[in-house]
Enzyme design. Structure first.
Site, PDB file in Angstrom:
ATOM      1  N   TYR A  57      20.807  -8.153   9.011  1.00  0.00           N
ATOM      2  CA  TYR A  57      20.258  -9.103   8.057  1.00  0.00           C
ATOM      3  C   TYR A  57      21.778  -9.711   8.070  1.00  0.00           C
ATOM      4  O   TYR A  57      21.889 -10.726   7.101  1.00  0.00           O
ATOM      5  CB  TYR A  57      20.141  -8.020   6.690  1.00  0.00           C
ATOM      6  CG  TYR A  57      20.120  -7.525   6.011  1.00  0.00           C
ATOM      7  CD1 TYR A  57      18.678  -7.142   6.954  1.00  0.00           C
ATOM      8  CD2 TYR A  57      19.989  -6.173   5.507  1.00  0.00           C
ATOM      9  CE1 TYR A  57      17.994  -5.807   6.655  1.00  0.00           C
ATOM     10  CE2 TYR A  57      18.794  -5.657   5.072  1.00  0.00           C
ATOM     11  CZ  TYR A  57      17.853  -5.162   6.024  1.00  0.00           C
ATOM     12  OH  TYR A  57      17.013  -4.163   5.791  1.00  0.00           O
ATOM     13  N   HIS A 118      17.943   1.538  12.023  1.00  0.00           N
ATOM     14  CA  HIS A 118      16.753   0.944  11.923  1.00  0.00           C
ATOM     15  C   HIS A 118      15.511   0.514  12.402  1.00  0.00           C
ATOM     16  O   HIS A 118      13.925   0.405  10.838  1.00  0.00           O
ATOM     17  CB  HIS A 118      17.290  -0.822  12.345  1.00  0.00           C
ATOM     18  CG  HIS A 118      16.910  -1.991  10.963  1.00  0.00           C
ATOM     19  ND1 HIS A 118      17.485  -2.530  10.492  1.00  0.00           N
ATOM     20  CD2 HIS A 118      15.508  -2.257   9.994  1.00  0.00           C
ATOM     21  CE1 HIS A 118      17.102  -3.968   9.469  1.00  0.00           C
ATOM     22  NE2 HIS A 118      15.890  -2.510   8.785  1.00  0.00           N
TER      23      HIS A 118
HETATM   24  N1  LIG Z   1      14.464  -0.921   7.008  1.00  0.00           N
HETATM   25  C1  LIG Z   1      13.744  -1.542   7.069  1.00  0.00           C
HETATM   26  O1  LIG Z   1      12.814  -2.270   7.996  1.00  0.00           O
HETATM   27  C2  LIG Z   1      13.978  -2.803   5.836  1.00  0.00           C
HETATM   28  C3  LIG Z   1      12.360  -3.704   5.831  1.00  0.00           C
HETATM   29  C4  LIG Z   1      12.791  -4.001   4.803  1.00  0.00           C
HETATM   30  C5  LIG Z   1      13.631  -4.155   3.026  1.00  0.00           C
HETATM   31  N2  LIG Z   1      14.349  -3.280   3.082  1.00  0.00           N
HETATM   32  C6  LIG Z   1      15.793  -3.097   2.093  1.00  0.00           C
HETATM   33  O2  LIG Z   1      15.375  -2.834   1.205  1.00  0.00           O
HETATM   34  C7  LIG Z   1      15.526  -3.932   0.226  1.00  0.00           C
HETATM   35  C8  LIG Z   1      14.699  -4.377  -0.554  1.00  0.00           C
HETATM   36  O3  LIG Z   1      13.541  -4.732   0.045  1.00  0.00           O
HETATM   37  P1  LIG Z   1      13.135  -6.352  -0.616  1.00  0.00           P
HETATM   38  O4  LIG Z   1      14.489  -6.886  -0.967  1.00  0.00           O
HETATM   39  O5  LIG Z   1      12.118  -6.427   0.954  1.00  0.00           O
HETATM   40  O6  LIG Z   1      11.801  -5.774  -1.617  1.00  0.00           O
HETATM   41  P2  LIG Z   1      11.932  -5.212  -3.121  1.00  0.00           P
HETATM   42  O7  LIG Z   1      13.653  -5.024  -3.606  1.00  0.00           O
HETATM   43  O8  LIG Z   1      11.272  -4.030  -2.568  1.00  0.00           O
HETATM   44  O9  LIG Z   1      11.485  -6.867  -4.159  1.00  0.00           O
HETATM   45  C9  LIG Z   1      11.718  -8.186  -3.926  1.00  0.00           C
HETATM   46  C10 LIG Z   1      11.482  -8.637  -4.899  1.00  0.00           C
HETATM   47  O10 LIG Z   1      11.037  -8.428  -5.896  1.00  0.00           O
HETATM   48  C11 LIG Z   1      11.419  -9.340  -7.355  1.00  0.00           C
HETATM   49  N3  LIG Z   1      11.810  -8.206  -8.109  1.00  0.00           N
HETATM   50  C12 LIG Z   1      12.915  -7.314  -8.265  1.00  0.00           C
HETATM   51  N4  LIG Z   1      13.246  -6.793  -9.250  1.00  0.00           N
HETATM   52  C13 LIG Z   1      11.946  -6.671 -10.463  1.00  0.00           C
HETATM   53  C14 LIG Z   1      11.216  -6.958 -10.896  1.00  0.00           C
HETATM   54  N5  LIG Z   1      12.122  -5.636 -11.945  1.00  0.00           N
HETATM   55  N6  LIG Z   1      10.585  -7.575 -11.942  1.00  0.00           N
HETATM   56  C15 LIG Z   1       9.810  -8.344 -11.432  1.00  0.00           C
HETATM   57  N7  LIG Z   1      10.525  -8.728  -9.563  1.00  0.00           N
HETATM   58  C16 LIG Z   1      10.945  -8.064  -9.409  1.00  0.00           C
HETATM   59  C17 LIG Z   1      12.851 -10.312  -6.338  1.00  0.00           C
HETATM   60  O11 LIG Z   1      12.443 -11.089  -7.691  1.00  0.00           O
HETATM   61  P3  LIG Z   1      13.900 -11.858  -7.913  1.00  0.00           P
HETATM   62  O12 LIG Z   1      14.621 -11.575  -6.541  1.00  0.00           O
HETATM   63  O13 LIG Z   1      13.246 -12.893  -9.058  1.00  0.00           O
HETATM   64  O14 LIG Z   1      14.278 -10.702  -8.947  1.00  0.00           O
HETATM   65  C18 LIG Z   1      12.144  -9.914  -5.140  1.00  0.00           C
HETATM   66  O15 LIG Z   1      10.975 -11.173  -4.909  1.00  0.00           O
HETATM   67  C19 LIG Z   1      15.420  -4.781   1.077  1.00  0.00           C
HETATM   68  O16 LIG Z   1      16.303  -5.706   0.451  1.00  0.00           O
HETATM   69  C20 LIG Z   1      16.289  -4.131   2.366  1.00  0.00           C
HETATM   70  O17 LIG Z   1      17.750  -3.481   1.992  1.00  0.00           O
HETATM   71  C21 LIG Z   1      14.205  -2.698   4.782  1.00  0.00           C
END
Ligand SMILES: NC(=O)c1ccc[n+]([C@@H]2O[C@H](COP(=O)([O-])OP(=O)(O)OC[C@H]3O[C@@H](n4cnc5c(N)ncnc54)[C@H](OP(=O)(O)O)[C@@H]3O)[C@@H](O)[C@H]2O)c1
Length: 269
Positions: A57, A118
């Protein structure tokens, strides 16, 4: 805040904040690092104590800066970071050492609470080789817990057969439309805690309608319903939001429970 106990007795919060677009221009994953700590500080103020970052990241130093600016004591936080599977980080003992040390330096910390591989490498033997190096840092007390991410059942089974220190966590994609229940059940059966990444993303439209209807019933949002479903089955969730209100909303899931019938329905989404 509800917590879970990892298989090494370490306590982990059941919800944390994702960060993969924090501190980046246009909130874009590939965006330039702009050192903006607003979202991380908002998350800490909202009450998040688990922070999920990764070398990939490029924002471990932004996380460190945000923690410093927030004034929250390091000891009150649970920091997860990840070593990429790429050869440059994993090809030999020296590369792995450099990766761990670069995370410690960027995060400005003496220890990391949870360090994940990862992604699986191509060969199971290589996962074991990297794992054995990570185990050394657990023994030194630098990595408090180690785990994996995006591991499938066969990959995890091979690692379990060959490891000395058992993985504590498998961080995997899980949300309506792609629950990944096979690996989740395997993890739960083997005392490895599943942690759901992208818990709120890529939800099919029809599932979203059902979640919104359920939300009306519980006086909660669709997002709160999804997160609650996961934590009720002891899955850690790491939702990420750039919006302060939504960060608070995502944490506000400890004052209701889903009926068995509704959980059955959500399972089918
Ligand atoms: N290990 C891996 O391979 C891997 C891969 C992907 C992600 N990750 C980790 O997992 C974390 C979470 O995954 P992600 O960031 O991909 O997706 P997420 O947290 O599932 O979703 C993020 C999206 O949802 C929106 N959101 C958040 N809360 C909300 C709510 N209460 N109502 C409506 N919309 C909402 C956000 O928009 P707004 O910002 O506008 O609220 C953003 O567009 C990442 O940040 C990372 O740390 C790990």
């Amino acid at each position: 805040m509800k917590t879970l106990e990892l298989n090494n007795k370490v306590i982990i919060p059941i919800i944390g904040t994702g960060t993969n677009t924090f501190g980046k221009a246009n909130n874009d994953y590939m965006g330039e690092i702009n050192h903006n700590t607003t979202e991380l500080i908002d998350a800490l103020n909202a009450g998040y104590t688990l922070i999920d970052t990764a070398i990939s990241y490029r924002n471990e130093s932004v996380v460190a800066l945000g923690i410093k600016q927030s004034g929250v004591d390091r000891s009150k936080l649970f920091i997860t970071s990840k070593i990429p599977a790429d050869e440059v980080y994993t090809k030999d003992e020296e590369s792995i050492k450099n990766a761990v040390e670069s995370s410690l330096k960027a995060l400005d910390t003496e220890y990391i609470d949870l360090y994940l591989l990862h992604r699986p490498l191509e060969k199971n033997e290589d996962n074991v080789r990297v794992w054995k190096e990570l185990e050394k840092y657990v023994k030194k007390g630098v990595l408090k817990s180690i785990g994996v991410s995006n591991f499938k059942v066969d990959q995890l089974a091979y690692l379990l057969e060959h490891c000395e220190i058992k993985p504590t966590v498998n961080q995997i994609e899980s949300h309506p439309g792609l629950w990944n229940d096979e690996i989740i059940e395997y993890c739960l059966k083997n005392d490895i805690i599943p942690e759901a990444w992208s818990p709120l993303k890529r939800i099919p439209e029809a599932s979203m309608e059902v979640l919104k209807t359920l939300g009306l019933k519980y006086n909660k949002t669709w997002a709160q319903i999804v997160l609650r479903y996961q934590i009720e089955r002891n899955i850690i969730v790491i939702p990420k939001s750039h919006n302060k209100e939504r960060q608070i909303e995502n944490l506000n899931i400890f004052d209701f429970s889903l009926s068995d019938e509704d959980k059955q329905l959500i399972k089918t989404l």
